[in-house]
Scaffold this motif. Sequence first.
Motif, PDB file in Angstrom:
ATOM      1  N   LEU A   4       0.887  -0.971   0.192  1.00 55.56           N
ATOM      2  CA  LEU A   4       0.015  -0.007  -0.122  1.00 55.56           C
ATOM      3  C   LEU A   4       0.861   1.365  -0.158  1.00 55.56           C
ATOM      4  N   GLN A   5       1.013   1.943  -1.111  1.00 54.46           N
ATOM      5  CA  GLN A   5       2.011   2.891  -1.294  1.00 54.46           C
ATOM      6  C   GLN A   5       1.074   4.542  -1.461  1.00 54.46           C
ATOM      7  N   LEU A   6       1.832   5.325  -0.984  1.00 54.18           N
ATOM      8  CA  LEU A   6       1.377   6.574  -1.030  1.00 54.18           C
ATOM      9  C   LEU A   6       2.158   7.362  -1.965  1.00 54.18           C
ATOM     10  N   LEU A  40      -3.308   8.838   7.874  1.00 54.76           N
ATOM     11  CA  LEU A  40      -4.416   9.769   7.287  1.00 54.76           C
ATOM     12  C   LEU A  40      -3.546  11.154   7.163  1.00 54.76           C
ATOM     13  N   HIS A  41      -3.049  11.584   8.171  1.00 55.04           N
ATOM     14  CA  HIS A  41      -2.335  13.143   7.987  1.00 55.04           C
ATOM     15  C   HIS A  41      -1.499  13.002   6.838  1.00 55.04           C
ATOM     16  N   LEU A  42      -0.704  11.930   6.587  1.00 55.90           N
ATOM     17  CA  LEU A  42       0.375  11.897   5.446  1.00 55.90           C
ATOM     18  C   LEU A  42      -0.399  11.799   4.182  1.00 55.90           C
ATOM     19  N   MET A  43      -1.636  11.143   4.111  1.00 54.45           N
ATOM     20  CA  MET A  43      -2.406  11.227   2.905  1.00 54.45           C
ATOM     21  C   MET A  43      -3.140  12.745   2.553  1.00 54.45           C
ATOM     22  N   MET A  48       2.595  16.502  -1.511  1.00 49.54           N
ATOM     23  CA  MET A  48       3.949  16.893  -1.136  1.00 49.54           C
ATOM     24  C   MET A  48       5.039  15.529  -1.301  1.00 49.54           C
ATOM     25  N   VAL A  49       4.490  14.567  -1.522  1.00 48.65           N
ATOM     26  CA  VAL A  49       5.272  13.191  -1.653  1.00 48.65           C
ATOM     27  C   VAL A  49       6.308  13.315  -2.912  1.00 48.65           C
ATOM     28  N   GLU A  50       7.548  13.277  -2.959  1.00 41.68           N
ATOM     29  CA  GLU A  50       8.428  13.365  -3.865  1.00 41.68           C
ATOM     30  C   GLU A  50       8.665  12.006  -4.649  1.00 41.68           C
ATOM     31  N   GLN A  51       8.189  10.931  -4.012  1.00 39.97           N
ATOM     32  CA  GLN A  51       8.555   9.650  -4.647  1.00 39.97           C
ATOM     33  C   GLN A  51       7.642   8.705  -3.847  1.00 39.97           C
ATOM     34  N   PRO A  52       6.884   7.604  -4.447  1.00 41.18           N
ATOM     35  CA  PRO A  52       6.023   6.825  -3.634  1.00 41.18           C
ATOM     36  C   PRO A  52       6.866   6.033  -2.625  1.00 41.18           C
ATOM     37  N   GLY A 105      15.498  14.551   8.767  1.00 35.15           N
ATOM     38  CA  GLY A 105      14.719  15.458   8.078  1.00 35.15           C
ATOM     39  C   GLY A 105      13.228  14.897   7.918  1.00 35.15           C
ATOM     40  N   ALA A 106      12.757  14.913   6.836  1.00 36.83           N
ATOM     41  CA  ALA A 106      11.154  14.476   6.587  1.00 36.83           C
ATOM     42  C   ALA A 106      11.035  13.043   6.502  1.00 36.83           C
ATOM     43  N   ARG A 107      12.370  12.264   5.985  1.00 38.56           N
ATOM     44  CA  ARG A 107      12.249  10.805   6.041  1.00 38.56           C
ATOM     45  C   ARG A 107      12.866  10.292   7.549  1.00 38.56           C
ATOM     46  N   ILE A 108      11.545  10.436   8.131  1.00 37.59           N
ATOM     47  CA  ILE A 108      11.947  10.273   9.527  1.00 37.59           C
ATOM     48  C   ILE A 108      11.918   8.526  10.057  1.00 37.59           C
ATOM     49  N   GLY A 109      11.362   7.674   9.207  1.00 38.29           N
ATOM     50  CA  GLY A 109      11.636   6.368   9.278  1.00 38.29           C
ATOM     51  C   GLY A 109      10.574   5.417   8.509  1.00 38.29           C
ATOM     52  N   SER A 110      10.393   4.167   9.136  1.00 34.66           N
ATOM     53  CA  SER A 110       9.672   3.137   8.358  1.00 34.66           C
ATOM     54  C   SER A 110       8.219   3.839   8.118  1.00 34.66           C
ATOM     55  N   GLY A 111       7.539   3.800   6.922  1.00 37.09           N
ATOM     56  CA  GLY A 111       6.321   4.268   6.731  1.00 37.09           C
ATOM     57  C   GLY A 111       6.157   5.847   6.800  1.00 37.09           C
ATOM     58  N   LEU A 112       7.143   6.478   7.113  1.00 35.32           N
ATOM     59  CA  LEU A 112       7.144   7.847   7.162  1.00 35.32           C
ATOM     60  C   LEU A 112       8.021   8.565   5.933  1.00 35.32           C
ATOM     61  N   PHE A 113       7.569   8.508   4.976  1.00 31.74           N
ATOM     62  CA  PHE A 113       8.499   9.010   3.856  1.00 31.74           C
ATOM     63  C   PHE A 113       9.455   7.956   3.484  1.00 31.74           C
TER      64      PHE A 113
END
Length: 340
Positions: A4-6, A40-43, A48-52, A105-113
């Motif tokens: 399930l990708q964003l 849901l907040h990410l969705m 703003m998502v640069e890559q899936p 940075g924004a790439r905080i960890g698993s499932g968060l960018f």
Amino acid sequence: MRALQLSADGAALADVDVPDPGPGEVLVKVAGAGLCHSDLHLMHVAAMVEQPFTLGHETGGWVEAVGPGAEAPPIGEAVLVHGAWGCGRCARCRAGEDNLCPRSGARIGSGLFRDGGLAEYLLVPAARHLLPIGDLDPRDAAPLDDAALTPYHAVKASLPLLVPGTTAVVIGVGGLGHVAVQLLRALTPARVVAVDVDEAKLHLAREHGADMAVAPADDAGARIADVAGELGPALVLDCVGSDDTLALAAAVVSNRSRVVVVGVAGGTLPFSFFTLPYECSIGTTFWGTIAELAEVVALARAGRITVELERIALDGALDAYARLEAGTFGSGRAVAVPHG
């Protein structure tokens, strides 16, 4: 494999390649992945998502394959994936505080960018992010990684305040809040008060040991003041974080108390010298350390805390998110089980 990708177009199931672990990496076969309101907040900011990337920051599973040089648990070992992936080199990470890594940075960890656990397999960048869980079922243990770890981190930091005779308040008895009630009961002698708009969740709070459970409409502030006495609550955990819940938290605290904003509903609280009682602090909390996750797992293995959950198929995750968004999911956590 299915994941399930964003992306900038929103969340959708996709077919992606099974990752091959490189040096130091570990491939985990996902047993269960929790669904969280944070997703849901990410969705909501998908544009703003640069890559899936694959969603899911609460992941339990089994070690499937190990890359060269990775000192990982044995193949087949049941593990939790500590989702906070810091750089591993800064002072925070060396102290075990990957959740506060200033370099992530924004790439905080698993499932968060970065790819998370809502997939059949998850590639973990370092074996240090894996925690063996013994006899716990990784499908049911997955939510411990956030739904339990985040309130545990907040409660543990507040333990010096929670002496006998004090009161702690939990606002919002959802995925995190119902575990927060249990943690306060297990770790402190404090009186525990739960607040929620849903009577079913208030019932759940009582089942898990809350001394009082009250709806905001039932004059919650006055009832909390009555039970807490002149010192007021020593701690308020706001697991919602809306304007209304922050206002309630500010209304019930007293001198030298603490408000911890756990929920990310986006509310604000005007602040000045006179906004809160003297020496009352207000702050946020973010996840927890892997050492704290080990303590959470120990509590779960001892039967001191449990996570109310509903297992769903990975294909049903989008529908479950819709139910979360609409407020019709119910209590506890939805956990996607990719392998049935």
